[in-house]
Scaffold this motif. Structure first.
Motif, PDB file in Angstrom:
ATOM      1  N   PRO A   1      33.311  32.277  41.560  1.00  0.00           N
ATOM      2  CA  PRO A   1      34.015  32.094  40.274  1.00  0.00           C
ATOM      3  C   PRO A   1      34.842  33.313  39.879  1.00  0.00           C
ATOM      4  O   PRO A   1      35.882  33.171  39.234  1.00  0.00           O
ATOM      5  CB  PRO A   1      32.871  31.852  39.282  1.00  0.00           C
ATOM      6  N   ALA A   2      34.392  34.504  40.266  1.00  0.00           N
ATOM      7  CA  ALA A   2      35.122  35.721  39.887  1.00  0.00           C
ATOM      8  C   ALA A   2      36.512  35.744  40.523  1.00  0.00           C
ATOM      9  O   ALA A   2      37.473  36.237  39.920  1.00  0.00           O
ATOM     10  CB  ALA A   2      34.335  36.962  40.303  1.00  0.00           C
ATOM     11  N   TYR A   3      36.630  35.201  41.740  1.00  0.00           N
ATOM     12  CA  TYR A   3      37.937  35.180  42.404  1.00  0.00           C
ATOM     13  C   TYR A   3      38.894  34.233  41.678  1.00  0.00           C
ATOM     14  O   TYR A   3      40.100  34.466  41.626  1.00  0.00           O
ATOM     15  CB  TYR A   3      37.786  34.749  43.860  1.00  0.00           C
ATOM     16  N   TRP A   4      38.336  33.168  41.127  1.00  0.00           N
ATOM     17  CA  TRP A   4      39.144  32.221  40.351  1.00  0.00           C
ATOM     18  C   TRP A   4      39.703  32.901  39.102  1.00  0.00           C
ATOM     19  O   TRP A   4      40.846  32.671  38.710  1.00  0.00           O
ATOM     20  CB  TRP A   4      38.294  31.014  39.982  1.00  0.00           C
ATOM     21  N   VAL A   5      38.892  33.758  38.499  1.00  0.00           N
ATOM     22  CA  VAL A   5      39.344  34.494  37.312  1.00  0.00           C
ATOM     23  C   VAL A   5      40.491  35.430  37.679  1.00  0.00           C
ATOM     24  O   VAL A   5      41.500  35.519  36.961  1.00  0.00           O
ATOM     25  CB  VAL A   5      38.170  35.284  36.691  1.00  0.00           C
ATOM     26  N   VAL A   6      40.360  36.126  38.813  1.00  0.00           N
ATOM     27  CA  VAL A   6      41.435  37.018  39.261  1.00  0.00           C
ATOM     28  C   VAL A   6      42.711  36.220  39.525  1.00  0.00           C
ATOM     29  O   VAL A   6      43.820  36.642  39.160  1.00  0.00           O
ATOM     30  CB  VAL A   6      41.007  37.785  40.527  1.00  0.00           C
ATOM     31  N   PHE A   7      42.546  35.070  40.148  1.00  0.00           N
ATOM     32  CA  PHE A   7      43.711  34.213  40.417  1.00  0.00           C
ATOM     33  C   PHE A   7      44.403  33.809  39.118  1.00  0.00           C
ATOM     34  O   PHE A   7      45.640  33.870  39.011  1.00  0.00           O
ATOM     35  CB  PHE A   7      43.251  32.969  41.183  1.00  0.00           C
ATOM     36  N   LEU A   8      43.624  33.416  38.117  1.00  0.00           N
ATOM     37  CA  LEU A   8      44.209  33.000  36.843  1.00  0.00           C
ATOM     38  C   LEU A   8      44.900  34.157  36.131  1.00  0.00           C
ATOM     39  O   LEU A   8      45.886  33.947  35.413  1.00  0.00           O
ATOM     40  CB  LEU A   8      43.124  32.408  35.936  1.00  0.00           C
TER      41      LEU A   8
ATOM     42  N   VAL B   1      46.836  43.747  42.704  1.00  0.00           N
ATOM     43  CA  VAL B   1      45.737  42.885  43.169  1.00  0.00           C
ATOM     44  C   VAL B   1      44.711  43.711  43.935  1.00  0.00           C
ATOM     45  O   VAL B   1      43.493  43.535  43.777  1.00  0.00           O
ATOM     46  CB  VAL B   1      46.282  41.742  44.056  1.00  0.00           C
ATOM     47  N   LEU B   2      45.205  44.626  44.771  1.00  0.00           N
ATOM     48  CA  LEU B   2      44.305  45.494  45.534  1.00  0.00           C
ATOM     49  C   LEU B   2      43.441  46.337  44.602  1.00  0.00           C
ATOM     50  O   LEU B   2      42.229  46.481  44.811  1.00  0.00           O
ATOM     51  CB  LEU B   2      45.126  46.392  46.460  1.00  0.00           C
ATOM     52  N   LEU B   3      44.061  46.881  43.556  1.00  0.00           N
ATOM     53  CA  LEU B   3      43.305  47.708  42.614  1.00  0.00           C
ATOM     54  C   LEU B   3      42.336  46.863  41.793  1.00  0.00           C
ATOM     55  O   LEU B   3      41.215  47.293  41.504  1.00  0.00           O
ATOM     56  CB  LEU B   3      44.275  48.451  41.685  1.00  0.00           C
ATOM     57  N   LEU B   4      42.782  45.665  41.420  1.00  0.00           N
ATOM     58  CA  LEU B   4      41.941  44.807  40.588  1.00  0.00           C
ATOM     59  C   LEU B   4      40.700  44.344  41.340  1.00  0.00           C
ATOM     60  O   LEU B   4      39.615  44.232  40.763  1.00  0.00           O
ATOM     61  CB  LEU B   4      42.748  43.597  40.106  1.00  0.00           C
ATOM     62  N   THR B   5      40.853  44.081  42.630  1.00  0.00           N
ATOM     63  CA  THR B   5      39.706  43.655  43.443  1.00  0.00           C
ATOM     64  C   THR B   5      38.974  44.844  44.063  1.00  0.00           C
ATOM     65  O   THR B   5      38.014  44.646  44.821  1.00  0.00           O
ATOM     66  CB  THR B   5      40.176  42.715  44.565  1.00  0.00           C
ATOM     67  N   ARG B   6      39.456  46.069  43.740  1.00  0.00           N
ATOM     68  CA  ARG B   6      38.845  47.312  44.233  1.00  0.00           C
ATOM     69  C   ARG B   6      38.824  47.377  45.757  1.00  0.00           C
ATOM     70  O   ARG B   6      37.919  47.963  46.358  1.00  0.00           O
ATOM     71  CB  ARG B   6      37.432  47.469  43.673  1.00  0.00           C
ATOM     72  N   GLY B   7      39.795  46.751  46.375  1.00  0.00           N
ATOM     73  CA  GLY B   7      39.939  46.829  47.820  1.00  0.00           C
ATOM     74  C   GLY B   7      38.913  46.050  48.612  1.00  0.00           C
ATOM     75  O   GLY B   7      38.820  46.213  49.834  1.00  0.00           O
ATOM     76  N   LYS B   8      38.152  45.196  47.968  1.00  0.00           N
ATOM     77  CA  LYS B   8      37.141  44.413  48.676  1.00  0.00           C
ATOM     78  C   LYS B   8      37.822  43.264  49.413  1.00  0.00           C
ATOM     79  O   LYS B   8      38.474  42.419  48.803  1.00  0.00           O
ATOM     80  CB  LYS B   8      36.105  43.874  47.692  1.00  0.00           C
TER      81      LYS B   8
END
Length: 432
Positions: free
Chosen positions: A257-264, A187-194
Motif C-alpha cells: 500500500p505504501a507504494y500506491w501512496v507514493v504513486f498517487l 522519486v529516488l529520494l522519496l523512496t530512500r533508494g530502496k
C-alpha cells in the motif's frame, strides 16, 4: 544491448540447467514443499501480480509504431511475448531450483547475478551484472527519449505549459529533460533508494499505462468504429487484457500500500496540472467572473463609503464663516483669505460691513473683494452690507438669521477705541 541481454539470459539458463542436472532437484522440491499460509490460490494471485514487473517494456513499444513498416509492429509484439513467455517462467523455475526460498530476500536486489554465481561461479555473476548494467542504462536512455517525445507532443497539444518547448542551440528540449531528471531524483529520494519501493512504484505506473491502452482501444471501438486500421483486437481479448492488468494492479496495491501512496503523490499533481491546462479557459472565465463579482461588490461598498465621505466633506466645507470688516485695505483682506485657506475647513466666507448709511462703505471694498475672489477660486467670497451698528446685538441677530454659530464669525484686530471687549461679542474669533 538487446542481443547481449538475450545471450546473457540464455547463458544463465543453460548453465543453471547444467547445475540442476548435476546437483538434482532437491532445492526445487524443498521450495515447493514450503507451506503457504494463505493457500495456493492467493499465492498464485500475488505471484501473478508481482510477475507483472517482468513484462514492463510493452508500454514503450507503441512509441515506435509510426517508425516501423506496415506489419512489423504485430511481429514485434509477438516476439516480445514469446521471449517473455519463455524467459520469465524459465528463470523463475531456475531460481527455485538453485536458491532456497529463505535466501531469496537476502539477494533480491541482484538475484540473477547471485543465481549466476551459484550455477557457474564468479565469471557468470559478473557477466549477468554487466548485462544488467547495460540493460538498465539503455532503459534510462530510452525513458528520457520517450518522455521527451511524450511531453513535447502533449505540450504541442496544449496539455502542458508551453515553456517546455524551449530548445537549446543543439535543438533539444532541455527543459523537459531537466524536469524529468529532477522528477526521477525526487522519486529516488522519496523512496530512500530502496529498489523494492522503486520497482513497486514502477510496476503500478506500468500497469496503469497498460490499462489505459486497453481503455483507449475500447474508446476507438465505440467512438471511431469506422476508422481504418490494419488490425482489430476482438472485444473478448481487450476485456480479458484489461481485467488481467487490473487484477495485477490490485494485487500490487494490496501487497504494498505504501507504494500506491507514493504513486498517487506524483499521479494526482500530474492529473491536476493537465486538468488545469485542458480546462484553463473555463478556469479563467470562472476567475474573471469571481473577480468581476467581487470588484462590483467592493465598488458598491466603496461607492457608498465614498459618497458618505464626500457628503461629510461637503457638509464641513459648506459651513459658512463671517468676517466683519471695517473697510480694511486689500492687504488685510488678503491675510484673512490666507488664514481661511490654511486654517479653516470651509470654502465659503461672508465679508460683512455694518454701516448706518451706504455712503460709509469704502468705494474700493467691493472691487478689492472681487479681485480676491479671482485670486482664490477655491473660496466663495460673498460681500454683504448690513445696516446697523456693529456690536453684540448685531452679531447675535445675524447668527440667528444665517444659522451661523458665533464661533464661525471673525473680526480683525480691534483698535484702542473699540467699545466692546472680545468676551462681550459672544465667542467671535479674532484674526490677527
Amino acid at each position: 544491448i538487446f542481443i547481449t541481454n538475450l545471450v546473457s539470459l540464455a547463458l544463465l539458463i543453460l548453465v543453471g540447467l547444467k547445475h540442476v542436472i548435476f546437483n538434482g532437484l532437491g532445492t526445487l522440491a524443498a521450495n515447493m514443499q514450503t507451506p503457504n499460509e494463505n493457500g495456493i490460490v492467493v499465492a498464485l494471485f500475488f505471484g501473478f501480480s508481482a510477475a507483472m514487473l517482468g513484462i514492463s517494456g510493452f508500454e514503450s513499444s507503441a512509441n515506435f509504431v509510426e517508425e516501423q513498416s506496415e506489419g512489423v509492429f504485430p511481429k514485434t509484439l509477438r516476439n516480445m511475448w514469446i521471449a517473455v513467455s519463455v524467459i520469465n517462467p524459465g528463470i523463475a523455475l531456475l531460481a527455485l531450483s538453485l536458491i532456497p526460498l529463505g535466501q531469496i530476500p537476502q539477494h533480491q536486489e541482484a538475484l540473477l547475478a547471485h543465481m549466476g554465481g551459484v550455477a557457474g561461479g564468479t565469471w557468470l555473476s559478473k557477466i549477468i551484472s554487466i548485462d544488467a548494467t547495460l540493460v538498465l542504462s539503455g532503459a534510462v536512455l530510452t525513458s528520457f527519449i520517450g518522455v521527451t517525445g511524450l511531453v513535447r507532443r502533449m505540450t504541442l497539444d496544449r496539455c502542458l505549459p508551453q515553456f517546455l518547448l524551449k530548445m537549446n542551440r543543439k535543438g533539444t528540449n532541455h527543459r523537459i529533460i531537466i524536469a524529468f531528471f529532477l522528477l526521477t531524483v525526487s522519486v529516488l529520494l522519496l523512496t530512500r533508494g530502496k529498489l523494492a519501493a522503486l520497482a513497486g512504484v514502477y510496476t503500478i505506473s506500468f500497469l496503469a499505462v497498460m490499462a489505459l491502452f486497453g481503455l483507449g482501444n475500447i474508446l476507438l471501438k465505440v467512438k471511431r468504429g469506422s476508422l481504418p486500421r490494419p488490425l482489430r483486437a476482438a472485444w473478448p481479448a481487450v476485456l480479458a487484457g484489461i481485467s488481467a492488468v487490473i487484477l495485477g494492479l490490485i494485487g500490487n496495491i494490496i501487497m504494498n500500500p505504501a507504494y500506491w501512496v507514493v504513486f498517487l503523490e506524483y499521479f494526482l499533481p500530474a492529473v491536476l496540472i493537465i486538468s488545469i491546462m485542458l480546462g484553463r479557459i473555463s478556469i479563467l472565465k470562472a476567475s474573471l467572473y469571481i473577480i468581476q463579482t467581487v470588484s462590483l461588490s467592493i465598488a458598491r461598498l466603496t461607492g457608498n463609503v465614498s459618497k458618505s465621505i464626500l457628503a461629510r466633506i461637503d457638509e464641513i466645507s459648506s459651513q459658512q464663516i463671517v468676517f466683519f470688516t471695517r473697510g480694511d485695505n486689500i492687504a488685510n483682506l488678503n491675510n484673512v483669505m490666507l488664514y481661511v485657506k490654511n486654517n479653516e475647513h470651509t470654502n465659503r466666507i461672508k465679508v460683512v460691513i455694518a454701516v448706518k448709511d451706504d455712503s460709509e462703505v469704502p468705494p474700493n471694498l467691493e472691487k478689492d473683494l472681487k479681485m480676491l475672489d479671482q485670486a482664490y477660486p477655491e473660496i466663495d467670497i460673498e460681500f454683504l452690507v448690513v445696516k446697523g451698528e456693529f456690536g453684540p446685538k448685531l452679531i447675535s441677530d445675524l447668527s440667528k438669521k444665517w444659522s451661523i454659530p458665533t464661533n464661525f464669525m471673525f473680526i480683525g484686530s480691534p483698535g484702542d477705541h473699540f467699545l466692546y471687549g472680545l468676551a462681550d461679542l459672544g465667542g467671535v474669533r479674532l484674526i490677527i
